[in-house]
Design a protein around this motif. Structure first.
Motif, PDB file in Angstrom:
ATOM      1  N   THR A  91     -14.445   8.947 -43.634  1.00 42.82           N
ATOM      2  CA  THR A  91     -15.867   8.589 -43.615  1.00 42.82           C
ATOM      3  C   THR A  91     -16.230   7.473 -44.580  1.00 42.82           C
ATOM      4  N   ARG A  92     -15.313   7.026 -45.416  1.00 45.33           N
ATOM      5  CA  ARG A  92     -15.632   6.002 -46.413  1.00 45.33           C
ATOM      6  C   ARG A  92     -14.680   4.836 -46.314  1.00 45.33           C
ATOM      7  N   THR A  93     -15.188   3.664 -46.680  1.00 45.43           N
ATOM      8  CA  THR A  93     -14.390   2.449 -46.732  1.00 45.43           C
ATOM      9  C   THR A  93     -14.470   1.897 -48.146  1.00 45.43           C
ATOM     10  N   HIS A  94     -13.316   1.524 -48.700  1.00 43.68           N
ATOM     11  CA  HIS A  94     -13.240   0.976 -50.053  1.00 43.68           C
ATOM     12  C   HIS A  94     -12.607  -0.407 -49.982  1.00 43.68           C
ATOM     13  N   ARG A  95     -13.193  -1.358 -50.675  1.00 41.81           N
ATOM     14  CA  ARG A  95     -12.621  -2.697 -50.778  1.00 41.81           C
ATOM     15  C   ARG A  95     -12.117  -2.877 -52.205  1.00 41.81           C
ATOM     16  N   LEU A  96     -10.836  -3.198 -52.338  1.00 40.77           N
ATOM     17  CA  LEU A  96     -10.212  -3.365 -53.652  1.00 40.77           C
ATOM     18  C   LEU A  96      -9.593  -4.750 -53.763  1.00 40.77           C
ATOM     19  N   GLU A  97      -9.744  -5.374 -54.903  1.00 41.09           N
ATOM     20  CA  GLU A  97      -9.025  -6.611 -55.186  1.00 41.09           C
ATOM     21  C   GLU A  97      -7.612  -6.219 -55.619  1.00 41.09           C
ATOM     22  N   TRP A  98      -6.665  -7.128 -55.445  1.00 46.47           N
ATOM     23  CA  TRP A  98      -5.278  -6.816 -55.820  1.00 46.47           C
ATOM     24  C   TRP A  98      -5.171  -6.433 -57.292  1.00 46.47           C
ATOM     25  N   ALA A  99      -5.931  -7.077 -58.151  1.00 45.46           N
ATOM     26  CA  ALA A  99      -5.851  -6.800 -59.588  1.00 45.46           C
ATOM     27  C   ALA A  99      -6.294  -5.375 -59.932  1.00 45.46           C
ATOM     28  N   GLU A 100      -7.056  -4.733 -59.066  1.00 45.42           N
ATOM     29  CA  GLU A 100      -7.520  -3.369 -59.325  1.00 45.42           C
ATOM     30  C   GLU A 100      -6.434  -2.329 -59.074  1.00 45.42           C
ATOM     31  N   ILE A 101      -5.399  -2.689 -58.329  1.00 48.14           N
ATOM     32  CA  ILE A 101      -4.352  -1.734 -57.954  1.00 48.14           C
ATOM     33  C   ILE A 101      -3.203  -1.830 -58.947  1.00 48.14           C
ATOM     34  N   LEU A 102      -2.964  -0.749 -59.670  1.00 48.53           N
ATOM     35  CA  LEU A 102      -1.868  -0.716 -60.634  1.00 48.53           C
ATOM     36  C   LEU A 102      -0.572  -0.252 -60.002  1.00 48.53           C
ATOM     37  N   ARG A 103      -0.667   0.707 -59.081  1.00 53.17           N
ATOM     38  CA  ARG A 103       0.545   1.326 -58.538  1.00 53.17           C
ATOM     39  C   ARG A 103       0.259   1.889 -57.151  1.00 53.17           C
ATOM     40  N   VAL A 104       1.241   1.803 -56.268  1.00 48.25           N
ATOM     41  CA  VAL A 104       1.192   2.415 -54.939  1.00 48.25           C
ATOM     42  C   VAL A 104       2.186   3.577 -54.959  1.00 48.25           C
ATOM     43  N   ASN A 105       1.697   4.789 -54.765  1.00 45.58           N
ATOM     44  CA  ASN A 105       2.542   5.986 -54.872  1.00 45.58           C
ATOM     45  C   ASN A 105       2.609   6.753 -53.565  1.00 45.58           C
ATOM     46  N   LEU A 106       3.820   7.133 -53.189  1.00 40.19           N
ATOM     47  CA  LEU A 106       4.045   8.113 -52.128  1.00 40.19           C
ATOM     48  C   LEU A 106       5.201   8.981 -52.609  1.00 40.19           C
ATOM     49  N   ARG A 107       4.847  10.067 -53.278  1.00 44.56           N
ATOM     50  CA  ARG A 107       5.847  10.964 -53.840  1.00 44.56           C
ATOM     51  C   ARG A 107       6.249  12.016 -52.814  1.00 44.56           C
ATOM     52  N   PRO A 108       7.419  12.604 -52.963  1.00 44.57           N
ATOM     53  CA  PRO A 108       7.821  13.680 -52.046  1.00 44.57           C
ATOM     54  C   PRO A 108       6.772  14.792 -52.054  1.00 44.57           C
ATOM     55  N   GLY A 109       6.380  15.213 -50.879  1.00 42.81           N
ATOM     56  CA  GLY A 109       5.384  16.266 -50.746  1.00 42.81           C
ATOM     57  C   GLY A 109       3.951  15.762 -50.631  1.00 42.81           C
ATOM     58  N   ASP A 110       3.696  14.483 -50.926  1.00 43.00           N
ATOM     59  CA  ASP A 110       2.350  13.941 -50.777  1.00 43.00           C
ATOM     60  C   ASP A 110       1.993  13.842 -49.299  1.00 43.00           C
ATOM     61  N   ALA A 111       0.740  14.137 -48.983  1.00 38.35           N
ATOM     62  CA  ALA A 111       0.280  14.053 -47.597  1.00 38.35           C
ATOM     63  C   ALA A 111      -0.046  12.622 -47.194  1.00 38.35           C
ATOM     64  N   TRP A 112      -0.267  11.747 -48.180  1.00 43.76           N
ATOM     65  CA  TRP A 112      -0.574  10.342 -47.931  1.00 43.76           C
ATOM     66  C   TRP A 112      -0.330   9.555 -49.201  1.00 43.76           C
ATOM     67  N   VAL A 113      -0.460   8.254 -49.095  1.00 37.17           N
ATOM     68  CA  VAL A 113      -0.263   7.361 -50.242  1.00 37.17           C
ATOM     69  C   VAL A 113      -1.465   7.481 -51.175  1.00 37.17           C
TER      70      VAL A 113
END
Length: 166
Positions: A91-113
């Protein structure tokens, strides 16, 4: 004793932007189920002889409601472009600049990134989910991670080492 498995090779960032990541199989299943459910419930409502027009309409509206919920559940996606990322969740949309993202995580057992953000928060990214197509989700998560790392390496200082894996 077996030797540990080698670490996966770094995923190159997609060269053509914008790029869209979405759980395609899940989307197809949800939209197909919504269409089939709409047709079936509406047909039942129209074929029953003892129903008044208002009752028939309630069958159709109920079918439309169910289909709408499934369409909402099929909405998540991530669109990466030159300036940042647009995360579309249910239901929501977020706009992020690249500088705002520190890390992209998908750990074992996570339902999503999850995206770790520079304000200390974490944003779920339902557009990349390993539930139905794990290999596809891992490939998309690595590609998004590579994009993030390549975009932040040229701009703001990085947050330090990132964990390896999925």
């Amino acid at each position: 004793m077996a030797a540990p498995a080698p670490a996966p090779a770094p995923q190159p960032a997609p060269s053509a932007l914008p790029v869209t990541f979405r759980p395609t199989r899940t989307r197809v299943v949800l939209l197909t189920a919504g269409a089939v459910m709409f047709v079936a419930i509406s047909a039942i409502g129209l074929l029953l002889d003892d129903l008044h027009p208002g009752e028939r309409l309630s069958f159709i509206l109920t079918a439309l409601l169910f289909s709408g919920v499934l369409a909402l559940l099929s909405r998540p996606k991530v669109v990466a472009d030159e300036t940042g990322v647009t995360v579309v969740n249910i239901t929501r949309t977020h706009r992020l600049e690249w500088a705002e993202i520190l890390r992209v995580n998908l750990r074992p057992g996570d339902a999503w990134v999850f995206l770790d953000l520079n304000d200390g928060s974490s944003l779920p990214v339902l557009g990349i989910q390993p539930g139905v197509a794990k290999a596809h989700a891992l490939r998309d998560a690595r590609a998004l991670r590579a994009l993030s790392e390549s975009r932040t390496a040229t701009g703001a200082p990085g947050p330090g080492p990132r964990p390896s894996g999925g």
